[in-house]
Design an enzyme around this catalytic site. Sequence first.
Site, mmCIF file in Angstrom:
data_model
loop_
_atom_site.group_PDB
_atom_site.id
_atom_site.type_symbol
_atom_site.label_atom_id
_atom_site.label_comp_id
_atom_site.label_asym_id
_atom_site.label_seq_id
_atom_site.Cartn_x
_atom_site.Cartn_y
_atom_site.Cartn_z
ATOM 1 N N ASP A 137 32.865 34.457 37.969
ATOM 2 C CA ASP A 137 32.992 35.148 36.610
ATOM 3 C C ASP A 137 33.241 34.317 35.459
ATOM 4 O OD1 ASP A 137 33.445 38.151 38.337
ATOM 5 O OD2 ASP A 137 31.785 37.682 37.517
ATOM 6 N N HIS A 141 40.792 34.757 43.644
ATOM 7 C CA HIS A 141 39.747 35.328 44.660
ATOM 8 C C HIS A 141 40.315 35.658 45.934
ATOM 9 C CE1 HIS A 141 35.860 35.602 46.691
ATOM 10 N NE2 HIS A 141 35.367 35.786 45.440
ATOM 11 N N HIS A 143 36.218 42.987 39.704
ATOM 12 C CA HIS A 143 35.453 42.686 40.439
ATOM 13 C C HIS A 143 34.222 42.060 39.518
ATOM 14 C CE1 HIS A 143 32.453 42.223 43.774
ATOM 15 N NE2 HIS A 143 32.198 43.467 43.891
HETATM 16 C C1 SDX Z 1 34.225 38.767 42.009
HETATM 17 O O1 SDX Z 1 35.116 39.521 46.775
HETATM 18 C C2 SDX Z 1 34.138 38.675 46.252
HETATM 19 O O2 SDX Z 1 33.420 38.118 46.887
HETATM 20 C C3 SDX Z 1 34.001 38.936 44.515
HETATM 21 C C4 SDX Z 1 32.916 38.179 43.961
HETATM 22 C C5 SDX Z 1 31.378 38.551 44.427
HETATM 23 O O3 SDX Z 1 30.664 37.481 44.346
HETATM 24 O O4 SDX Z 1 31.170 39.511 45.100
HETATM 25 O O5 SDX Z 1 33.496 36.693 44.355
HETATM 26 C C6 SDX Z 1 32.916 38.553 42.570
HETATM 27 O O6 SDX Z 1 34.484 39.798 41.928
HETATM 28 C C7 SDX Z 1 35.183 37.767 41.614
HETATM 29 C C8 SDX Z 1 36.562 37.943 41.160
HETATM 30 C C9 SDX Z 1 36.435 38.703 39.626
HETATM 31 N N1 SDX Z 1 37.708 39.208 39.291
HETATM 32 C C10 SDX Z 1 38.643 38.696 38.487
HETATM 33 O O7 SDX Z 1 38.464 37.489 37.953
HETATM 34 C C11 SDX Z 1 40.002 39.543 37.878
HETATM 35 C C12 SDX Z 1 41.081 38.511 38.159
HETATM 36 N N2 SDX Z 1 41.292 38.127 39.264
HETATM 37 C C13 SDX Z 1 42.324 38.987 40.184
HETATM 38 O O8 SDX Z 1 42.440 40.369 39.668
HETATM 39 C C14 SDX Z 1 42.318 38.580 41.378
HETATM 40 O O9 SDX Z 1 42.374 37.229 41.473
HETATM 41 C C15 SDX Z 1 41.258 39.308 42.435
HETATM 42 C C16 SDX Z 1 41.366 40.641 42.272
HETATM 43 C C17 SDX Z 1 39.970 38.583 42.486
HETATM 44 C C18 SDX Z 1 41.699 38.929 44.023
HETATM 45 O O10 SDX Z 1 42.924 39.321 44.105
HETATM 46 P P1 SDX Z 1 43.797 39.402 45.478
HETATM 47 O O11 SDX Z 1 43.192 38.960 46.554
HETATM 48 O O12 SDX Z 1 44.378 40.839 45.808
HETATM 49 O O13 SDX Z 1 44.856 38.342 45.000
HETATM 50 P P2 SDX Z 1 46.594 38.840 44.973
HETATM 51 O O14 SDX Z 1 46.622 39.897 44.218
HETATM 52 O O15 SDX Z 1 46.760 38.823 46.573
HETATM 53 O O16 SDX Z 1 47.148 37.530 44.100
HETATM 54 C C19 SDX Z 1 47.780 36.673 44.947
HETATM 55 C C20 SDX Z 1 48.759 35.876 43.883
HETATM 56 C C21 SDX Z 1 49.566 36.912 43.158
HETATM 57 O O17 SDX Z 1 50.709 36.301 42.714
HETATM 58 P P3 SDX Z 1 52.028 37.054 43.488
HETATM 59 O O18 SDX Z 1 52.209 38.371 43.288
HETATM 60 O O19 SDX Z 1 52.006 36.646 45.079
HETATM 61 O O20 SDX Z 1 53.223 36.295 42.808
HETATM 62 O O21 SDX Z 1 47.927 35.164 42.836
HETATM 63 C C22 SDX Z 1 48.217 35.865 41.524
HETATM 64 C C23 SDX Z 1 48.883 37.398 41.952
HETATM 65 O O22 SDX Z 1 49.681 37.642 40.831
HETATM 66 N N3 SDX Z 1 46.914 36.086 41.166
HETATM 67 C C24 SDX Z 1 46.673 35.955 39.750
HETATM 68 C C25 SDX Z 1 45.231 36.142 39.515
HETATM 69 N N4 SDX Z 1 44.603 36.296 40.734
HETATM 70 C C26 SDX Z 1 45.663 36.171 41.618
HETATM 71 N N5 SDX Z 1 47.642 35.854 38.722
HETATM 72 C C27 SDX Z 1 46.937 35.649 37.488
HETATM 73 N N6 SDX Z 1 45.685 35.767 37.467
HETATM 74 C C28 SDX Z 1 44.749 36.025 38.129
HETATM 75 N N7 SDX Z 1 43.279 36.278 37.929
#
Ligand code: SDX
Length: 384
Positions: free
Chosen positions: A321, A267, A228
């Site tokens: 971020d 996201h 997050h």
């Molecule tokens: C914020 O919710 C909000 O609004 C949050 C926010 C706010 O203003 O409050 O916008 C602020 O928290 C932004 C996010 C910051 N976090 C990060 O940057 C951390 C890295 N991001 C990931 O951990 C992820 O994208 C999340 C946690 C943000 C979202 O995760 P989800 O919705 O659970 O996504 P998912 O696991 O379902 O991913 C779908 C696919 C997966 O691949 P498969 O397993 O289907 O093959 O996309 C891939 C994931 O592996 N994926 C990524 C990735 N994000 C998703 N692969 C590599 N790197 C990433 N960052």
Amino acid sequence: MVSRMEEFQVPFSRGLEGVPVAITAISHIDGKQGNLIYRGFPIEVLAQFSTFEETTYLLWFGDLPNKDELENFKRDLIEHRRIPDFMKECIGNIPRDTHPMEALRTCVSMLGCFDPDKHDTSRGARIRKAVRITAQMATIVAYAHRTRKGLELIDPNPNLSHAANLLYMLTGEVPDAETARLMDVILILHAEHGMNASTFAAMVIASTLSDMHSAIVGGIGALRGPLHGGANERVLEMIEEIGSVENVEPYIKNALAQRRRIMGFGHRVYKTYDPRARILKEYARKLSQKSGQTKWFEIAEKIEEVVIRELGAKGVFPNVDFYSAIVYKMLDLPKEIFTPLFAAARVAGWTAHVLEYLQNNRIFRPTSIYNGPTEVEYIPLEER
Ligand code: SDX
């Protein structure tokens, strides 16, 4: 008998993905188009014309303030910037290796014990607490930072805007107009984002009719996590570790091969470019060119290119971020305060949703699917 899936009102969704848990007029995200509105105003419009104070008023009360309302609101925030002297001592006693988010969480909790309205649960008291917490969190972020660095504390300057004063208390220098404006835009962009994990955490706590300070402490705790708000600090760690544009491709490929998440990307809602990242990217570009330090921005742009090429089809794009990390670095702010700065802005959204939800409260109490054993026989201890 244990209930089964088919008996549930709504299907199970891990992490509540796609499950609406509240009705709100505060903000809306169009994850497909990559649009974000606060109370009907596109984030791009607020970033161009509004201020953090005006946007906070809008989020809390639903309309843009007129001149008098805005002046009164700004004066209210200014009057509550100072924190009690004993709290400066308390901050001084926090171990230096404590992350500033933990210091912030601790201090906001302490503020609750001394809040003049602590026994008052009325809406009026909640609004007064929201003003005090919003004003004081900026001060605490600055004080925790300077204490950690062994620097003297800088008293709030009542002649500066919220954003300018935050930078002033952090650096000891009154920022120039352009830098103060940039900080204002950063706070606006981070102020609110619907039912994100930290806002939801604050609402769950508030829904039990607990107090505003407890709700905000919960929000801080949730925002801290690297999935997050904690991602922005790790974005800069990653960019500094990569170190050059040439290293980007092998680094990212290797990370993806190890199924590691690339910080600053992806996201739960946006499956396209986060509109806030688009705005922050341009600021990062301008600041990098102005400072002559274009290396970090160039590495970031290359990371964006490679990650979108590799993961764009999955809807993985830069989020808020990613480029905020470059902007903060160009402002010469240390990475450990990136998330506290996020919290100092998001407190506007946390308090807005608490104020709104409590007007038609219903305690959050979801259910769960039991997949454990049933009717197990109790074996006496001597026979086990
Ligand atoms: C914020 O919710 C909000 O609004 C949050 C926010 C706010 O203003 O409050 O916008 C602020 O928290 C932004 C996010 C910051 N976090 C990060 O940057 C951390 C890295 N991001 C990931 O951990 C992820 O994208 C999340 C946690 C943000 C979202 O995760 P989800 O919705 O659970 O996504 P998912 O696991 O379902 O991913 C779908 C696919 C997966 O691949 P498969 O397993 O289907 O093959 O996309 C891939 C994931 O592996 N994926 C990524 C990735 N994000 C998703 N692969 C590599 N790197 C990433 N960052």
